[in-house]
Design a protein around this motif. Structure first.
Motif, short mmCIF file in Angstrom:
data_model
loop_
_atom_site.label_atom_id
_atom_site.label_comp_id
_atom_site.label_asym_id
_atom_site.label_seq_id
_atom_site.Cartn_x
_atom_site.Cartn_y
_atom_site.Cartn_z
N UNK A 1 0.81 -1.23 0.00
CA UNK A 1 0.00 0.00 0.00
C UNK A 1 0.84 1.27 0.00
N UNK A 2 2.04 1.22 0.57
CA UNK A 2 2.92 2.39 0.54
C UNK A 2 3.33 2.71 -0.89
N UNK A 3 3.65 1.65 -1.66
CA UNK A 3 3.99 1.84 -3.06
C UNK A 3 2.81 2.40 -3.86
N UNK A 4 1.61 1.87 -3.59
CA UNK A 4 0.41 2.37 -4.27
C UNK A 4 0.17 3.84 -3.95
N UNK A 5 0.35 4.21 -2.69
CA UNK A 5 0.14 5.60 -2.27
C UNK A 5 1.14 6.53 -2.95
N UNK A 6 2.41 6.11 -2.99
CA UNK A 6 3.43 6.94 -3.62
C UNK A 6 3.19 7.07 -5.12
N UNK A 7 2.71 6.00 -5.75
CA UNK A 7 2.46 6.03 -7.20
C UNK A 7 1.41 7.07 -7.56
N UNK A 8 0.47 7.32 -6.65
CA UNK A 8 -0.58 8.32 -6.92
C UNK A 8 -0.02 9.74 -6.94
N UNK A 9 1.06 9.95 -6.20
CA UNK A 9 1.61 11.29 -6.07
C UNK A 9 2.68 11.60 -7.12
N UNK A 10 3.27 10.57 -7.70
CA UNK A 10 4.31 10.79 -8.70
C UNK A 10 3.70 11.01 -10.08
N UNK B 1 7.45 10.43 -14.45
CA UNK B 1 8.43 10.01 -13.44
C UNK B 1 8.33 8.51 -13.19
N UNK B 2 7.11 7.99 -13.14
CA UNK B 2 6.93 6.55 -12.93
C UNK B 2 7.48 5.74 -14.11
N UNK B 3 7.22 6.24 -15.32
CA UNK B 3 7.74 5.55 -16.50
C UNK B 3 9.26 5.55 -16.51
N UNK B 4 9.86 6.69 -16.15
CA UNK B 4 11.32 6.77 -16.10
C UNK B 4 11.88 5.84 -15.03
N UNK B 5 11.21 5.78 -13.89
CA UNK B 5 11.64 4.89 -12.82
C UNK B 5 11.54 3.44 -13.25
N UNK C 1 13.24 -9.15 1.86
CA UNK C 1 13.06 -9.42 0.43
C UNK C 1 11.59 -9.22 0.04
N UNK C 2 10.69 -9.79 0.84
CA UNK C 2 9.27 -9.67 0.56
C UNK C 2 8.78 -8.24 0.62
N UNK C 3 9.25 -7.47 1.61
CA UNK C 3 8.82 -6.08 1.76
C UNK C 3 9.26 -5.24 0.56
N UNK C 4 10.51 -5.44 0.12
CA UNK C 4 11.00 -4.69 -1.04
C UNK C 4 10.22 -5.05 -2.30
N UNK C 5 9.96 -6.33 -2.48
CA UNK C 5 9.17 -6.77 -3.64
C UNK C 5 7.75 -6.20 -3.58
N UNK C 6 7.16 -6.16 -2.38
CA UNK C 6 5.82 -5.61 -2.23
C UNK C 6 5.77 -4.13 -2.54
N UNK C 7 6.78 -3.39 -2.10
CA UNK C 7 6.82 -1.95 -2.38
C UNK C 7 6.89 -1.69 -3.88
N UNK C 8 7.76 -2.44 -4.58
CA UNK C 8 7.88 -2.26 -6.03
C UNK C 8 6.61 -2.72 -6.76
N UNK C 9 5.95 -3.71 -6.20
CA UNK C 9 4.68 -4.17 -6.79
C UNK C 9 3.64 -3.07 -6.74
N UNK C 10 3.52 -2.42 -5.60
CA UNK C 10 2.57 -1.33 -5.48
C UNK C 10 2.95 -0.11 -6.29
N UNK C 11 4.24 0.21 -6.33
CA UNK C 11 4.71 1.42 -7.00
C UNK C 11 4.68 1.30 -8.52
N UNK C 12 5.15 0.14 -9.03
CA UNK C 12 5.36 0.01 -10.48
C UNK C 12 4.47 -1.04 -11.14
N UNK C 13 3.71 -1.80 -10.34
CA UNK C 13 2.83 -2.80 -10.93
C UNK C 13 3.56 -4.04 -11.42
#
Length: 266
Positions: A82-91, A95-99, A152-164
């Protein structure tokens, strides 16, 4: 027809390379079909999650999945996504495509160098945070191992929410580096984590009002079919050559994505 071809290609690579192939779902939808990153993310998560679940089920049937490790990594991923999802809404979208393109560059370079070097002889001599018990074949659980897998799981989860992305491109090499689990078990466990984290993150998006289009359903079905074919063909394909080819493909796609960002800024 293009939707079917791209979905099948993503599924095929997912089946051949393990969970890492899921990183191409977003480029297939954004570059291939012209979707925005926001619209592509839920469909990519569902496509990769369902396809990975099929691969994980096959791994469970064969007794390859380390289900306790998968549960811990997936649980940490659920908490952080959810942190990644929340950040994705603000970027901004650019910027998301470049990331995303930058992440793909890292994946392609890392995978190509690993494949080119093969498996160094001293790699297996490195101390592992998670080790198998020789007498039982199970992981030896302690604070160090649990912390490593949760990270490992937390990092993968963050990227999942942020970048899909499913995060398999991170889970596979990290699990391989920090454990002495055989590669077949690493891939099967990674597929289980990707399935759980992707579908769990999708649940947050469904709660926010996501609805699936007809084209999205077609892409998901094609991905699932490609995944099944990939799992059947995988044992007959050279792993090293497959990784090198996949790395080159990721590099090309990353350049196209970054190029699209630059055009958006002109």
């Amino acid at each position: 027809m293009l939707t079917i071809i791209l979905g099948a290609l993503v599924g095929l690579l997912l089946g051949l390379t393990g969970a890492g192939g899921g990183i191409l779902a977003i480029p297939a939808l954004t570059l291939g079909l012209g979707w925005t990153l926001i619209n592509a993310t839920p469909v990519a998560l569902l496509a990769v999650g369902v396809a990975a679940a099929v691969g994980a089920a096959d791994g469970l049937r064969k007794g390859l999945v380390r289900y306790k490790a998968a549960a811990l990594m997936a649980g940490a991923g659920w908490l952080v996504s959810p942190l990644g999802l929340h950040l994705a809404k603000w970027l901004p979208g650019a910027a998301l495509m470049a990331l995303f393109g930058s992440v793909m560059v890292w994946v392609s370079v890392h995978m190509f160098l690993k494949a080119r070097a093969g498996c160094p002889a001293d790699e297996d001599m490195d101390p592992k945070n998670c080790q198998l018990n020789p007498s039982t074949g199970h992981l030896k659980w302690d604070v160090r191992c649990a912390t490593t897998l949760a990270s490992i799981g937390a990092t993968a989860g963050f990227l999942t929410g942020l970048l899909g992305v499913g995060g398999g491109f991170l889970i596979v090499p990290a699990f391989r580096k920090f454990s002495d689990v055989p590669m077949h078990g690493i891939v099967a466990t990674s597929l289980m984590v990707v399935a759980l984290v992707s579908l769990g993150t999708l649940g947050h998006l469904v709660y926010q009002g996501f609805s699936l289009s007809e084209e999205g359903v077609l892409f998901i079905c094609a991905t699932l079919a490609g995944m099944i074919v990939g799992r059947v063909v995988a044992p007959n394909v050279s792993g090293q050559r497959m990784q090198q080819g996949f790395a080159v493909l990721c590099a090309v796609v990353s350049v196209l994505m970054i190029g699209k960002v630059l055009l958006m800024m002109v």
